[in-house]
Design a protein around this motif. Structure first.
Motif, PDB file in Angstrom:
ATOM      1  N   LEU A  68       0.823  -1.209   0.000  1.00 26.98           N
ATOM      2  CA  LEU A  68       0.000   0.000   0.000  1.00 26.98           C
ATOM      3  C   LEU A  68       0.857   1.260   0.000  1.00 26.98           C
ATOM      4  CD1 LEU A  68      -2.779   1.409   0.252  1.00 26.98           C
ATOM      5  CD2 LEU A  68      -2.509   1.230   2.745  1.00 26.98           C
TER       6      LEU A  68
ATOM      7  N   ALA B 143       2.053  -1.648  -7.591  1.00 28.40           N
ATOM      8  CA  ALA B 143       0.619  -1.931  -7.732  1.00 28.40           C
ATOM      9  C   ALA B 143      -0.139  -0.648  -8.069  1.00 28.40           C
ATOM     10  CB  ALA B 143       0.080  -2.530  -6.433  1.00 28.40           C
ATOM     11  N   GLU B 144      -1.179  -0.785  -8.866  1.00 26.63           N
ATOM     12  CA  GLU B 144      -1.952   0.388  -9.297  1.00 26.63           C
ATOM     13  C   GLU B 144      -2.604   1.107  -8.126  1.00 26.63           C
ATOM     14  OE1 GLU B 144      -4.713  -0.631 -12.323  1.00 26.63           O
ATOM     15  OE2 GLU B 144      -3.188  -1.306 -13.738  1.00 26.63           O
ATOM     16  N   TRP B 145      -2.975   0.340  -7.106  1.00 27.45           N
ATOM     17  CA  TRP B 145      -3.670   0.922  -5.964  1.00 27.45           C
ATOM     18  C   TRP B 145      -2.717   1.421  -4.872  1.00 27.45           C
ATOM     19  CZ3 TRP B 145      -2.310  -2.217  -1.925  1.00 27.45           C
ATOM     20  CH2 TRP B 145      -1.964  -3.534  -2.242  1.00 27.45           C
ATOM     21  N   SER B 146      -1.404   1.322  -5.118  1.00 27.60           N
ATOM     22  CA  SER B 146      -0.421   1.781  -4.140  1.00 27.60           C
ATOM     23  C   SER B 146      -0.448   3.300  -4.020  1.00 27.60           C
ATOM     24  CB  SER B 146       0.981   1.336  -4.550  1.00 27.60           C
ATOM     25  OG  SER B 146       1.952   1.912  -3.694  1.00 27.60           O
ATOM     26  N   LEU B 147      -0.225   3.786  -2.796  1.00 26.71           N
ATOM     27  CA  LEU B 147      -0.145   5.231  -2.569  1.00 26.71           C
ATOM     28  C   LEU B 147       1.165   5.799  -3.113  1.00 26.71           C
ATOM     29  CD1 LEU B 147      -1.472   5.347   1.105  1.00 26.71           C
ATOM     30  CD2 LEU B 147      -2.743   5.825  -0.995  1.00 26.71           C
TER      31      LEU B 147
END
Length: 200
Positions: free
Chosen positions: A99, A104-108
């Motif tokens: 995260l 990853a696309e959803w990583s901050l």
């Protein structure tokens, strides 16, 4: 002695055998140096040799505790709590690192050291569930958390540096845990029994 006191003693015995954390910290440092392929660690045999040496040191320290302090077995309830702590730790490390900073696309994708932050949180949660946070836990792991959370980790993936910092923190915390262990259970010569098994 009351059951609660025995359970507390067993928990302290399990968590505060701090010298065992010295080789564990060494393992983190070895892994970081191996990832960087520093010196002979670019060869698999050198890494395995270092791993074997760390394992030998761990077994020697474990034997020291068993011979001088005997063994205490945590209660079923404490073992369940430890299992829950491990499960939380795995989820926190994997999910948190992905995260905070990953591909990853959803990583901050924050400019933080995700390994240092997640490992510090893992240890704080683990000690809080196990024996309660002591002052040195808050200082050592709080310092690692702050260092990892500083928004200065731009550029290349800082995971290896985080692993290195975590290894040092594990060692420092372990030394203070051992100090607390000796204060709690007394010096080694204070116990006369040999390899005594005590269930709490």
């Amino acid at each position: 002695m009351q059951r609660r006191q025995l359970e507390t003693a067993a928990a302290n015995y399990s968590y505060l055998r701090g010298l065992l954390f010295v080789p564990v910290g060494g393992l983190c440092i070895l892994a970081a140096l191996g990832n960087w392929q520093v010196g002979p660690l670019r060869h698999t045999w050198a890494f395995l040799l270092g791993l074997g040496a760390i394992g030998l040191v761990y077994l020697t320290i474990s034997r020291y505790y068993n011979e001088h302090y005997g063994r205490l077995t945590p209660s079923t309830r404490q073992q369940v709590r430890a299992a829950v702590a491990v499960a939380l730790a795995v989820g926190l490390m994997l999910g948190g690192a992905l995260l905070l900073r990953s591909r990853a696309e959803w990583s901050l994708d924050l400019p933080v050291n995700a390994v240092a932050v997640c490992f510090a949180l893992l240890m704080l949660v683990s000690y809080a569930i196990g024996v309660g946070l002591k002052a040195h836990h808050a200082i050592v792991w709080g310092a690692l958390l702050v260092a990892g959370a500083l928004p200065v980790w731009n550029g290349a993936d800082p995971s290896n540096i985080g692993l290195l910092l975590a290894g040092v923190a594990i060692m420092v915390s372990g030394v203070f845990d051992h100090r607390l262990f000796v204060q709690t259970f007394g010096p080694p010569h204070a116990l006369d029994y040999e390899n005594g098994d005590v269930a709490a």
